[in-house]
Each structure stands twice: as structure tokens, then as C-alpha cells.
Design an enzyme around this catalytic site. Structure first.
Site, PDB file in Angstrom:
ATOM      1  N   GLU A 250      43.305  44.810  43.195  1.00  0.00           N
ATOM      2  CA  GLU A 250      42.981  44.031  42.085  1.00  0.00           C
ATOM      3  C   GLU A 250      44.100  43.948  41.257  1.00  0.00           C
ATOM      4  O   GLU A 250      44.359  42.896  40.488  1.00  0.00           O
ATOM      5  CB  GLU A 250      41.547  44.526  41.499  1.00  0.00           C
ATOM      6  CG  GLU A 250      40.210  44.522  42.383  1.00  0.00           C
ATOM      7  CD  GLU A 250      40.164  43.055  42.679  1.00  0.00           C
ATOM      8  OE1 GLU A 250      39.895  42.350  41.763  1.00  0.00           O
ATOM      9  OE2 GLU A 250      40.026  42.768  43.942  1.00  0.00           O
ATOM     10  N   TRP A 253      46.298  41.607  42.419  1.00  0.00           N
ATOM     11  CA  TRP A 253      45.784  40.292  42.122  1.00  0.00           C
ATOM     12  C   TRP A 253      46.333  39.722  40.578  1.00  0.00           C
ATOM     13  O   TRP A 253      46.735  38.542  40.479  1.00  0.00           O
ATOM     14  CB  TRP A 253      44.288  40.120  42.154  1.00  0.00           C
ATOM     15  CG  TRP A 253      43.957  39.671  43.514  1.00  0.00           C
ATOM     16  CD1 TRP A 253      43.031  40.503  44.483  1.00  0.00           C
ATOM     17  CD2 TRP A 253      43.963  38.507  44.101  1.00  0.00           C
ATOM     18  NE1 TRP A 253      42.685  39.791  45.376  1.00  0.00           N
ATOM     19  CE2 TRP A 253      43.040  38.684  45.479  1.00  0.00           C
ATOM     20  CE3 TRP A 253      44.218  37.234  43.683  1.00  0.00           C
ATOM     21  CZ2 TRP A 253      42.632  37.538  46.233  1.00  0.00           C
ATOM     22  CZ3 TRP A 253      44.032  36.028  44.564  1.00  0.00           C
ATOM     23  CH2 TRP A 253      43.360  36.255  45.895  1.00  0.00           C
ATOM     24  N   TRP A 281      34.934  14.586  40.552  1.00  0.00           N
ATOM     25  CA  TRP A 281      33.958  15.257  39.934  1.00  0.00           C
ATOM     26  C   TRP A 281      32.737  14.673  39.068  1.00  0.00           C
ATOM     27  O   TRP A 281      33.112  13.532  38.593  1.00  0.00           O
ATOM     28  CB  TRP A 281      34.570  16.434  39.039  1.00  0.00           C
ATOM     29  CG  TRP A 281      35.589  17.115  39.538  1.00  0.00           C
ATOM     30  CD1 TRP A 281      36.978  17.040  39.544  1.00  0.00           C
ATOM     31  CD2 TRP A 281      35.353  18.419  40.561  1.00  0.00           C
ATOM     32  NE1 TRP A 281      37.534  18.276  40.280  1.00  0.00           N
ATOM     33  CE2 TRP A 281      36.530  18.807  40.937  1.00  0.00           C
ATOM     34  CE3 TRP A 281      34.278  19.001  41.069  1.00  0.00           C
ATOM     35  CZ2 TRP A 281      36.758  20.106  41.702  1.00  0.00           C
ATOM     36  CZ3 TRP A 281      34.329  19.983  41.909  1.00  0.00           C
ATOM     37  CH2 TRP A 281      35.542  20.660  42.075  1.00  0.00           C
ATOM     38  N   ASN A 316      32.600  40.802  37.638  1.00  0.00           N
ATOM     39  CA  ASN A 316      33.619  39.966  38.371  1.00  0.00           C
ATOM     40  C   ASN A 316      32.812  39.032  39.507  1.00  0.00           C
ATOM     41  O   ASN A 316      33.031  37.959  39.681  1.00  0.00           O
ATOM     42  CB  ASN A 316      34.511  40.785  38.902  1.00  0.00           C
ATOM     43  CG  ASN A 316      35.698  39.835  39.516  1.00  0.00           C
ATOM     44  OD1 ASN A 316      36.172  38.896  38.952  1.00  0.00           O
ATOM     45  ND2 ASN A 316      36.059  40.236  41.013  1.00  0.00           N
ATOM     46  N   TRP A 334      36.166  22.043  37.549  1.00  0.00           N
ATOM     47  CA  TRP A 334      36.233  23.693  37.328  1.00  0.00           C
ATOM     48  C   TRP A 334      37.085  23.614  36.034  1.00  0.00           C
ATOM     49  O   TRP A 334      36.840  24.837  35.124  1.00  0.00           O
ATOM     50  CB  TRP A 334      37.363  24.079  38.276  1.00  0.00           C
ATOM     51  CG  TRP A 334      38.636  23.480  38.565  1.00  0.00           C
ATOM     52  CD1 TRP A 334      39.121  22.492  39.264  1.00  0.00           C
ATOM     53  CD2 TRP A 334      39.888  23.713  37.849  1.00  0.00           C
ATOM     54  NE1 TRP A 334      40.400  22.091  39.228  1.00  0.00           N
ATOM     55  CE2 TRP A 334      40.933  22.675  38.557  1.00  0.00           C
ATOM     56  CE3 TRP A 334      40.229  24.811  36.796  1.00  0.00           C
ATOM     57  CZ2 TRP A 334      42.184  22.944  37.771  1.00  0.00           C
ATOM     58  CZ3 TRP A 334      41.515  24.675  36.208  1.00  0.00           C
ATOM     59  CH2 TRP A 334      42.253  23.936  36.874  1.00  0.00           C
ATOM     60  N   TRP A 357      38.930  30.388  38.676  1.00  0.00           N
ATOM     61  CA  TRP A 357      38.323  29.180  38.654  1.00  0.00           C
ATOM     62  C   TRP A 357      38.740  28.255  39.948  1.00  0.00           C
ATOM     63  O   TRP A 357      37.995  27.647  40.732  1.00  0.00           O
ATOM     64  CB  TRP A 357      38.325  28.508  37.294  1.00  0.00           C
ATOM     65  CG  TRP A 357      37.300  29.023  36.670  1.00  0.00           C
ATOM     66  CD1 TRP A 357      37.232  29.909  35.588  1.00  0.00           C
ATOM     67  CD2 TRP A 357      35.913  28.578  36.587  1.00  0.00           C
ATOM     68  NE1 TRP A 357      36.022  30.095  34.989  1.00  0.00           N
ATOM     69  CE2 TRP A 357      35.271  28.986  35.493  1.00  0.00           C
ATOM     70  CE3 TRP A 357      35.213  27.562  37.132  1.00  0.00           C
ATOM     71  CZ2 TRP A 357      33.720  29.120  35.327  1.00  0.00           C
ATOM     72  CZ3 TRP A 357      34.048  27.041  36.847  1.00  0.00           C
ATOM     73  CH2 TRP A 357      33.192  27.690  36.062  1.00  0.00           C
TER      74      TRP A 357
END
Length: 455
Positions: A250, A253, A281, A316, A334, A357
């Protein structure tokens, strides 16, 4: 020196901002810690010099007042911050003062992790392998700050740190939340997490369990050292601890998204993969409002959004669930969800949140395939099986049996009556049918499949 930058603060939509209050409390504690360090070294003063105003002007004025040759700053990766730092550098250069920035909030940044062809990675897994290979003792050691404390310039005589009200802000509910501030708060949370780190790989996905570290806001604002956290995780990971290995991943990331933002600043407004900017969208104003107000009729989604609105924090796993629901069930861009998180998250970080996102919307790097769509009911059944988290934030469902807590809309009238629940009155009906929404999403992205057939 710390600047409460009015270019940032004045743009905030409200004077009730938990992040400003968190930063203010942490700055007060940092000042006290620096004064103690200076006193231990026998130096006069040595606290934090705090200014409130536009960063470029404040920094240049102080640099001239102190007669310094160079200003050093912690590096940032957000486009607006990079532009600000360039303005500072230009203003200092005009006065004959040098400026340099240095890595602080990342373990490995910019061009430190590249492919064999010398290009930035766009997929996380190979990036992580290269990142782990490059981690060495230097990245995992703390900076030796104590021996430099005696060189700190004392704050000007009679100067005191501004109060929250002097900054133009008012107290929020921060003090009533389980969010300790400052260096001491980070240490408290870390002490609590270290014994639980071994189970992190299993417990982290369950919002009703104490499975995560809750250190994200401290990482965001620098009240805990990323080097110290990575060192703790790396030592346990080397011993084969699966929880530590997952937590270290993590942290990787986090560096990955910093790197992406650094090399691809266009992701703040565009899809990482340009072909996804063709996705059409929906506006869906009623659905958007219901999502923002936690009135979707899907209990886990509503509980997650209520957690965010009340505390400024969202687990999360739930960030993925609500992001998938907005983009894949409601068909909403998004970017609107990302901006909503920017308003409400205590730990909001542009790099990580933009990456998250875009991952959920399938428009980003290392994205899930666009035809993989989270089912909000099965996610609820899997990660909040007894409805503990849902009942905490959606108390009107407290009497709903476990079998129906994940989707009360499926209950029969007699069962609803037995638990005193009136759908559409006490709790909303679902604003969308997931199966139908899934089909719409597949059609929305179908042009990509057609395009691949012709490529």
C-alpha cells in the site's frame, strides 16, 4: 518555517474545515517539539516560524530578514504546488537567493523508479517489483534531525503562532472524533497498529473491524515519517509476515500515484488513458444529489457516505464501492466524485484520490477492466456480513435482520412491518436497479470493445 497559505485557505468553500484545524493543532505541537530540541542542544529559541499570507511573499520576506543564501523546501507533486514553488524560486532568484526542493513525503519519487527503457511505469505490479528492489537502508532510515536542532533560527522576539480564529476559521467536530492530531497523535495510532499489522491483509477490507492503521491523514500532512512506516513494514515483511507485506504494498501504491501525477499532470482533468475521454457520462442531477446526501437506497453505499460526511474519513474498501457505484451504477463522471472527496476527506491527497477514482471508473492506469462492475449488495454481504458497519451509520435499519440488511428493498411487507421500517419514508428505495445499471455501463463502454475488434 510554515506558511498558512492564503492562496489555498481563501479558496476553501467553508470556514469549518477539519483539515485546517488538524494542521493548526499539529503546527502548535511541532513548534513545541522544536523548542524542546533546541533547548536540549543549548540553542536559544529554535521554534517554528509561522506566517499567514501568500507563500511567495512570506517566504521571500523571511529569507531577506534572516539573510539566508538558500531556501530549502519539501517537494510536492501537485501541478498547482509545483507552479507555486516555481513562483517562489523566481522571486528568490530576483533577490539573489537560491531555492531547492527535496524528497520528503515519498520513499522513491520522480525518476527513481523507471522501466529498462527509462520510461515511467504505467502498471503497478511491475512498478512495485522495481520499487522493492530499489528500497535500501538509506530510504528506510530516519533523518537525523536532533543534531541539527541547535542551528535553528529563533522566531522573532514577541511573535506568537496565530490562533485558529486569527486564520479565519472556527472549530469543527474534529476534537469529538477519534482522530488524534500532531506527532503525538501519529505515534499513538502507530503504537496501536503495529501489533495488528500481521492481520492487515485479511482485516483491512472489513469496515466494521479495526483492521487498518488510520494513519492516512498523518501521512498526508507529514506528522509521521513515511520512512519510519516503511522500515517497520519492511522488517516484518522480510520475516514473511503477510500483513506487513500487504501494508508495504500500500505504501508502494502511494509512491506510484505520486510518480503518475509527476509525469502525467494531465490526469487531474483527463483520463490517464485518452481513449476513455470518449465515454459519455450522464448528468443525472437527482441521482447525483442522492449520492451526495447518502440517499441511494443501498445501505453500504449510504453508510460509507455518512461516515465521510460525519467524520471526514472513509474506509478504503468503501471508497472503491462508492466510486464504482457513482461511475458504474449511476453513470456519473468520476471527476465529480473526485471533487466531492476533495471537499470532505481529511486525508485528501490529489495523487492517491485521482488514481483511486480513475481505477474505479476504469479510465486510469492499472485500471480494473471496464466490464468488471462492483455489485453494492454482494460487496456488502462479503465485507459487512453482519451489518455492523451499516447499523452504526444507518441506525434506521438497526432492526432489520442480517439477511436483509444489505438490501432492504427485497423485504416483504410483513417483514418490513415487523421491524418498523417504511421504505421510501424511513429509508429510501434504491435509486437505481443494479442489474439494469450494469447493462447500461456495458453499453456505455461498448465502443471500446468495437474499437479493439477493428484494431
Amino acid at each position: 518555517m510554515f506558511v498558512f497559505d492564503t492562496d489555498i485557505l481563501d479558496a476553501l468553500p467553508t470556514r469549518h474545515d477539519r483539515r485546517v484545524e488538524f494542521i493548526h493543532a499539529s503546527v502548535l505541537e511541532l513548534d513545541e517539539a522544536l523548542r524542546r530540541l533546541a533547548a536540549q542542544s543549548g540553542a536559544p529559541g529554535g521554534g517554528l516560524i509561522v506566517r499567514h499570507g501568500p507563500a511567495p511573499a512570506c517566504i521571500v520576506q523571511l529569507a531577506l530578514a534572516l539573510g539566508v543564501r538558500e531556501v530549502l523546501a519539501n517537494r510536492d507533486y501537485e501541478p498547482q504546488a509545483i507552479a507555486r514553488d516555481q513562483r517562489v524560486a523566481d522571486a528568490l532568484r530576483a533577490q539573489g537567493i537560491a531555492f531547492s526542493d527535496h524528497k520528503d513525503q515519498a520513499l522513491l519519487d520522480r525518476d527513481e523508479v523507471l522501466t529498462r527503457q527509462g520510461r515511467p511505469y504505467s502498471v503497478f505490479t511491475p512498478y512495485k517489483r522495481a520499487w522493492l528492489e530499489k528500497l535500501d537502508g538509506f530510504q528506510l532510515e530516519s533523518y537525523p534531525v536532533e543534531r541539527h536542532a541547535g542551528h535553528l533560527a529563533p522566531p522573532p522576539q514577541g511573535e506568537s503562532l496565530p490562533s485558529l480564529s486569527q486564520l479565519g476559521f472556527v472549530p469543527t467536530n474534529l476534537q469529538a472524533l477519534p482522530l488524534p492530531t500532531g506527532i503525538s497523535g501519529a505515534r499513538q495510532l502507530l503504537r496501536d497498529f503495529v501489533p495488528r499489522m500481521g492481520a492487515y491483509h485479511e482485516a483491512r477490507d472489513y469496515p466494521g473491524r479495526k483492521g487498518v492503521s488510520y494513519l492516512s491523514v498523518h501521512l498526508r500532512f507529514g506528522t509521521v515519517s513515511i520512512r519510519r512506516l516503511a522500515s517497520l513494514a519492511a522488517r516484518q515483511a522480510a520475516g514473511g509476515c503477510p500483513g506487513a507485506q500487504t501494508w508495504l504494498s500500500e505504501l508502494a501504491w502511494r509512491d506510484f500515484y505520486f510518480m503518475i501525477l509527476c509525469h502525467h499532470p494531465q490526469v487531474t482533468t483527463q483520463s490517464f488513458r485518452p481513449e476513455f475521454d470518449q465515454v459519455q457520462w450522464d448528468e443525472a442531477p437527482d441521482a447525483w444529489q442522492a449520492w451526495c446526501e447518502a440517499r441511494t437506497g443501498y445501505p453500504l453505499v449510504d453508510a460509507a457516505l455518512r461516515q465521510l460526511l460525519h467524520t471526514g474519513y472513509m474506509h478504503n474498501r468503501l471508497r472503491m464501492v462508492v466510486a464504482s457505484f457513482l461511475t458504474k451504477d449511476l453513470g456519473i463522471d468520476w471527476r465529480r466524485g473526485e471533487r466531492f472527496f476533495a471537499l470532505h476527506l481529511n486525508d485528501y491527497d490529489l495523487a492517491a484520490n485521482n488514481g483511486g477514482w480513475q481505477w474505479a471508473a476504469s479510465t486510469g492506469c492499472d485500471a480494473q477492466p471496464w466490464f468488471r462492475i462492483f455489485n453494492p449488495v454482494t460487496q456488502s454481504q462479503r465485507f459487512d456480513p453482519d451489518g455492523r458497519f451499516i447499523r452504526r451509520y444507518v441506525p434506521e435499519l438497526a432492526r432489520v435482520p442480517d439477511a436483509h440488511i444489505h438490501y432492504p428493498a427485497a423485504m416483504k411487507p410483513a417483514a418490513l412491518s415487523a421491524c418498523g421500517l417504511r421504505l421510501g419514508i424511513d429509508y429510501p428505495l434504491p435509486i437505481v436497479d443494479h442489474a439494469q445499471a450494469r447493462e447500461r455501463t456495458l453499453r456505455r463502454f461498448s465502443f471500446l470493445a468495437d474499437r479493439r475488434k477493428t484494431d
